[in-house]
Motif scaffolding. Structure first.
Motif, PDB file in Angstrom:
ATOM      1  N   GLU A 231       0.818  -1.212   0.000  1.00  0.00           N
ATOM      2  CA  GLU A 231       0.000   0.000   0.000  1.00  0.00           C
ATOM      3  C   GLU A 231       0.851   1.262   0.000  1.00  0.00           C
ATOM      4  O   GLU A 231       0.462   2.281  -0.587  1.00  0.00           O
ATOM      5  CB  GLU A 231      -0.929  -0.010   1.213  1.00  0.00           C
ATOM      6  CG  GLU A 231      -2.008  -1.079   1.156  1.00  0.00           C
ATOM      7  CD  GLU A 231      -2.891  -1.087   2.384  1.00  0.00           C
ATOM      8  OE1 GLU A 231      -4.026  -1.596   2.290  1.00  0.00           O
ATOM      9  OE2 GLU A 231      -2.459  -0.578   3.442  1.00  0.00           O
ATOM     10  N   ALA A 232       2.006   1.220   0.653  1.00  0.00           N
ATOM     11  CA  ALA A 232       2.881   2.388   0.682  1.00  0.00           C
ATOM     12  C   ALA A 232       3.353   2.748  -0.720  1.00  0.00           C
ATOM     13  O   ALA A 232       3.388   3.927  -1.099  1.00  0.00           O
ATOM     14  CB  ALA A 232       4.076   2.126   1.595  1.00  0.00           C
ATOM     15  N   VAL A 233       3.720   1.740  -1.505  1.00  0.00           N
ATOM     16  CA  VAL A 233       4.158   1.989  -2.877  1.00  0.00           C
ATOM     17  C   VAL A 233       3.009   2.525  -3.716  1.00  0.00           C
ATOM     18  O   VAL A 233       3.177   3.452  -4.511  1.00  0.00           O
ATOM     19  CB  VAL A 233       4.717   0.696  -3.504  1.00  0.00           C
ATOM     20  CG1 VAL A 233       5.022   0.897  -4.981  1.00  0.00           C
ATOM     21  CG2 VAL A 233       5.968   0.246  -2.766  1.00  0.00           C
ATOM     22  N   GLN A 234       1.823   1.972  -3.514  1.00  0.00           N
ATOM     23  CA  GLN A 234       0.683   2.344  -4.343  1.00  0.00           C
ATOM     24  C   GLN A 234       0.090   3.703  -3.966  1.00  0.00           C
ATOM     25  O   GLN A 234      -0.235   4.505  -4.841  1.00  0.00           O
ATOM     26  CB  GLN A 234      -0.394   1.262  -4.223  1.00  0.00           C
ATOM     27  CG  GLN A 234      -0.058  -0.026  -4.962  1.00  0.00           C
ATOM     28  CD  GLN A 234      -1.077  -0.348  -6.026  1.00  0.00           C
ATOM     29  OE1 GLN A 234      -2.271  -0.173  -5.846  1.00  0.00           O
ATOM     30  NE2 GLN A 234      -0.602  -0.820  -7.168  1.00  0.00           N
ATOM     31  N   CYS A 240       0.822   4.439   5.780  1.00  0.00           N
ATOM     32  CA  CYS A 240       1.317   3.177   5.226  1.00  0.00           C
ATOM     33  C   CYS A 240       2.840   3.125   5.259  1.00  0.00           C
ATOM     34  O   CYS A 240       3.428   2.084   5.576  1.00  0.00           O
ATOM     35  CB  CYS A 240       0.821   3.006   3.793  1.00  0.00           C
ATOM     36  SG  CYS A 240      -0.970   2.890   3.644  1.00  0.00           S
ATOM     37  N   ILE A 241       3.471   4.247   4.932  1.00  0.00           N
ATOM     38  CA  ILE A 241       4.935   4.303   4.952  1.00  0.00           C
ATOM     39  C   ILE A 241       5.449   4.085   6.368  1.00  0.00           C
ATOM     40  O   ILE A 241       6.414   3.338   6.591  1.00  0.00           O
ATOM     41  CB  ILE A 241       5.413   5.655   4.390  1.00  0.00           C
ATOM     42  CG1 ILE A 241       5.000   5.782   2.916  1.00  0.00           C
ATOM     43  CG2 ILE A 241       6.917   5.805   4.548  1.00  0.00           C
ATOM     44  CD1 ILE A 241       5.242   7.157   2.321  1.00  0.00           C
ATOM     45  N   ASN A 270       4.934  -6.056  -6.635  1.00  0.00           N
ATOM     46  CA  ASN A 270       3.488  -6.003  -6.850  1.00  0.00           C
ATOM     47  C   ASN A 270       2.975  -4.569  -6.813  1.00  0.00           C
ATOM     48  O   ASN A 270       2.143  -4.163  -7.633  1.00  0.00           O
ATOM     49  CB  ASN A 270       2.765  -6.835  -5.787  1.00  0.00           C
ATOM     50  CG  ASN A 270       2.481  -8.253  -6.251  1.00  0.00           C
ATOM     51  OD1 ASN A 270       2.396  -8.523  -7.442  1.00  0.00           O
ATOM     52  ND2 ASN A 270       2.336  -9.158  -5.305  1.00  0.00           N
ATOM     53  N   GLY A 271       3.453  -3.797  -5.848  1.00  0.00           N
ATOM     54  CA  GLY A 271       2.993  -2.420  -5.720  1.00  0.00           C
ATOM     55  C   GLY A 271       3.311  -1.581  -6.943  1.00  0.00           C
ATOM     56  O   GLY A 271       2.509  -0.740  -7.362  1.00  0.00           O
TER      57      GLY A 271
END
Length: 305
Positions: A231-234, A240-241, A270-271
């Motif tokens: 979620e952080a990447v997305q 999230c980070i 995946n992100g």
């Protein structure tokens, strides 16, 4: 003496933050009297705030100024690290927010809301980016227009449970049953000062279990941290980070090794490569085979660990 101290404090704030009027400093400090009791069902007409500048934007909205948001973010961050699990597993202890008008405190929420509060008070810029990506995607824009909700009142879990094994709907119901969670555990948004952004973060919360299901991650600490990396990447949400960076501190040495060598590389890939999670109208894919849906969304299957 009390009046003199308050005036001195207001002048200090005005000077420090470049506020041109005493009333502006009063607003910054929350110098608008809060009522001692929060209405059971808050709506703008309840008059929870004495001044029109604090009018609510949606039913559950609790307007706050920058200083109050900062205090909420700090407190929520500490509590979220203490117990980062989903809402409802923490003690129902009432937390307080200061009202600087009379240096008293007003009850607002419980510890079980802390993770949600952290996301709301720190995520404004990220939420704007998410909304822009949704507006620029046909499916995401339709979600913004129709505003579907994921609640027990909107889901037919009996029908989903009757779907064939391996379908997204069936896997989702099994996820809820195995991990003993419910869609209704997601807290309502309170501190986002934009009605559409409030829906965006509400949608993010409510599709979280869909993401868990598609990623094949459990709701224990290891699984939650892996999902937070994705979620952080997305989303780039600070919550999230923070969870991705600090969550591993609570893992055992063996689980930390699994996370760093297997789950983090998988979640990051995946992100970066998957369809933006907020642009997926998940409710349309109940009957779709999980493997086909993962392939369509660009998701790699969960690793073995």
């Amino acid at each position: 003496m009390a009046a003199l101290s308050r005036k001195t404090l207001l002048r200090a704030v005005r000077s420090s933050f470049g506020l041109s009027k005493l009333s502006a400093a009063q607003d910054f400090l929350g110098h608008r009297r809060w009522r001692s009791q929060r209405p059971e069902s808050f709506t703008p007409k309840d008059g929870y705030y004495d001044d029109e500048c604090y009018s609510a934007l949606y039913k559950t909205h609790i307007p706050t100024n920058p200083l109050q948001k900062g205090l909420l973010a700090v407190g929520a961050g500490v509590m979220a690290l203490w117990d980062p699990y989903r809402h409802g597993k923490t003690p129902s202890v009432v937390c307080l927010i200061p009202s600087f008008a009379d240096f008293t405190f007003a009850p607002l929420f419980t510890f079980s809301d802390m993770v949600a509060v952290l996301g709301e008070t720190t995520g404004h810029l990220a939420l704007q980016r998410i909304r822009e990506r949704m507006r620029n995607d046909p499916e995401g824009n339709q979600i913004l227009q129709e505003r579907p909700r994921i609640r027990l009142t909107t889901l037919d879990l009996t029908r989903l449970n009757a779907l064939p094994d391996g379908t997204f709907g069936k896997e989702y119901v099994q996820f809820l049953n195995v991990h003993k969670v419910t869609p209704d555990s997601r807290a309502e948004v309170k501190f986002v000062d934009d009605e559409e952004l409030a829906y965006v973060i509400q949608r993010y919360r409510e599709v979280h279990d869909f993401v868990h299901t598609l990623l094949g991650m459990p709701t224990n600490m290891l699984g939650e941290v892996a999902v937070k990396w994705f979620e952080a990447v997305q989303t780039r949400l600070p919550m999230c980070i923070l969870g991705a960076a600090l969550g591993p501190l609570r893992l055992s040495a063996r689980r930390l090794q699994i996370l760093t060598t297997t789950l983090v590389p998988w979640a990051l890939t995946n992100g970066r490569n998957a369809t933006f999670m907020m642009n997926v109208y998940y409710e349309r894919y109940w009957e779709m085979d999980m493997e086909s849906l993962r392939e369509q969304l660009g998701l790699m299957p969960p690793p073995t660990f």
